[in-house]
Enzyme design. Sequence first.
Site, PDB file in Angstrom:
ATOM      1  CG  ASP A   1      -8.596  -7.396   5.619  1.00  0.00           C
ATOM      2  OD1 ASP A   1      -7.453  -7.849   5.542  1.00  0.00           O
ATOM      3  OD2 ASP A   1      -9.553  -7.854   4.980  1.00  0.00           O
TER       4      ASP A   1
ATOM      5  CG  ASP B   1      -1.951  -1.083   1.230  1.00  0.00           C
ATOM      6  OD1 ASP B   1      -2.322  -1.525   2.320  1.00  0.00           O
ATOM      7  OD2 ASP B   1      -2.346  -1.537   0.142  1.00  0.00           O
TER       8      ASP B   1
END
Length: 775
Positions: free
Chosen positions: A713, A494
């Site tokens: 998550d 990310d």
Amino acid sequence: MTTTTTVTAASLAALGLAIGQTTAASAAVACDVTYTANTWTSGTGQGGFTANLTLENTGDPITSWTLAFDFPTTTQKYTPTGWGADWSQTGTRVTAKNLPWNGGLATGASTSIGFNGTWTGANPSPASFTVNGTACGDTQPQTPAVVTSASSLAVPEGGTAGFTVKLSSAPASDVTVTTGRTSGDSDLTVSAGASLTFTPSNWNTPQNVTLAAAQDADTAAGTAAFTVGGAGVTPATVNATEVDDDATVEQAVIVAPTAVTVPEGGTAAYTVKLAAQPSANVTVTSAAGSGDADITVASGGSLTFTPSNWNTAQNVTLAAAQDADTANGTRTITVASTGLTSKSVTATEADDDGGPTPVHVENPYAGANGYVNPEWSAKAAAEPGGAAVANTSTAVWMDRIAAIAGSSTVMSLRAHLDEAVRQDAANGATPLTIQVVIYDLPNRDCSALASNGELLIAENGLNRYKAEYIDPIATILRDPAYANLRIVTIVEPDSLPNLVTNLSFPKCAEANSTGAYVEGVQYALNRLHAIPNVYTYVDAAHHAWLGWDSNFGPSVNLFHTTVAGTTAGVDSVDGFIVNTANYSATKEPHFTIGTLVNGTSVRQSRWVDWNYYVDESSFAKALRDALVAKGFKQGLGMLIDTSRNGWGGAARPGAASGSTDVNTFVNESRVDRRIHAGNWCNQSGAGLGARPAASPEPGLDAYVWIKPPGESDGASSDIPNDEGKKFDRMCDPTYTGNNLNGNNMSGALGNAPLSGRWFSAQFRELVRNAYPPLS
């Protein structure tokens, strides 16, 4: 304010046959239903909720089903907005009938459905469920748990500090919650809120508890534990620490960190400040003492603190001269000033002059066994069906500085490597690959909140990332004891893709304008690539993030300029990885990007949305080709994280749709069953994907399980923590979305813990929906 309650119906087998029927006339119905309600308050005594249900068929195969239940109150209403079923309500009775694609449920198969609703007064969960008229068993409401806004609290001596209390779900009747000290310093007491009353209507309204610390003459920072609980609730514990005010300036030089790794030929830093305001200027010196003379104080050897800047940290930079030996020398640095108690910093040189020189192969997964993380394996094996995958290789995540050293309950990086050495010895001549995720850039996960990190660019985060995170990891990986392992590092998920697509987010813009992401990734590659048996794979997001030309080309350019700027240039990476911790299908079996529906390209469908890729395999191969054309080596490898992209179960289409409408065709044909391809958090209906395998397709080094299945998550509601992780609405099942996911529902599971924490319900769903199915 959002809360979550869960109830589960016990399995009940029932033949449901009239007298005189033969067993061939009707299938035996047996069922198990899980009901989860995420409730929020929109006004006094009223609000809304999202209910998520999982229906599991534990009896004979069925071709259709009708699920029914009664709301406990007449004020609970279906809105109506539902998914996965044809919903209706008459009185308190709610009925859900299967849709054409999920009516058939084999034995052991399940389907996930849900709806939105409103409530007045209270929102208790249904007591029972039926499927095709047969009871699935009685359901008992979950015991409400005490929820505190903090699990630890600092209380100033002579002062107070507070926290709030609420319940996780509505109690059946009034509940009294008391707070009392159960152990520790008697100077710490409850000064207000010792007894609180929660009712079926105010259970989710926070109420205050205040702790006080008595003034005393000692200099100890006393601690105490307080239990917050009562009859009919699951208690919580709050730990309090007294902040003593009797210490003197003479005791208060603050140095961080007190252990520094200095790369040979490079520098590293620590900070110094005072803990109390002096009456005049104070000079603090840092002097090199005994040990390796190659380590010196390069700058900041003499620092001045004034009555106005005493608590502003100042840097001391250490340098390690280039030498010819292979030793990781150490030297003690003394931080001192007249009248102050001195502190010591231990500096260790990270040597770069050889040592073990194992062969660096082109594909570290080829011919190798994978490391089985014993911590993950034990959790997986303890879950129903988990034994089938408990010996699968998964990655070890270094998601904060403290993870390197571990704790009394969590294995350190060295402990994992030591265990890998043990497993390698048991393999005989077969090599072993261990995967380590490097994940702590400053301003980490800048476009989301669930995986925000501990370091900030504005707070010296880049220097801390280098000195306190990358350098210690590199030093450990370089240890000759681990030279025979193939150590694969997954570098910063990310990170770089955010610099292409998400510069409208302030923290991403800061990461771009300061160069912190690029410099941090380059520093990590320089330190890791220099170790012969370490392999580096840089994260490259996934097709539903970078698959449009407007993102694909700029990403290729950014990847190239970043890696080319390292000491070894493009050779500093072994490859790239896609779909890390995501859910995109490895391959869509029933259509490709070139498929036409009644003359219309699938690219025109709302799901594909003009993207050039429909799955991760085609995206990974195209990305590899573009990177090689840009200048990367021909042997560049690609990885696909397949840990949670299986999308099996009854909802998986078995063939292409026959529809001539492009949207209907794609929605009925795609195996990726997410509501929107931009959804990423704890996705409902997901399954375990293809098991790890080396060289599964041309151009791919491996299918891997980087995200350990069963690790969350992100939290589905706000959970206070000391890891920098925040509440992201994309993890909230009630969230109606944003422009990044087409303003669709998030598709997230409820009751989710913080990112990285074990999420049992998710793991069980992944096992149920595994594709290929578990044998």
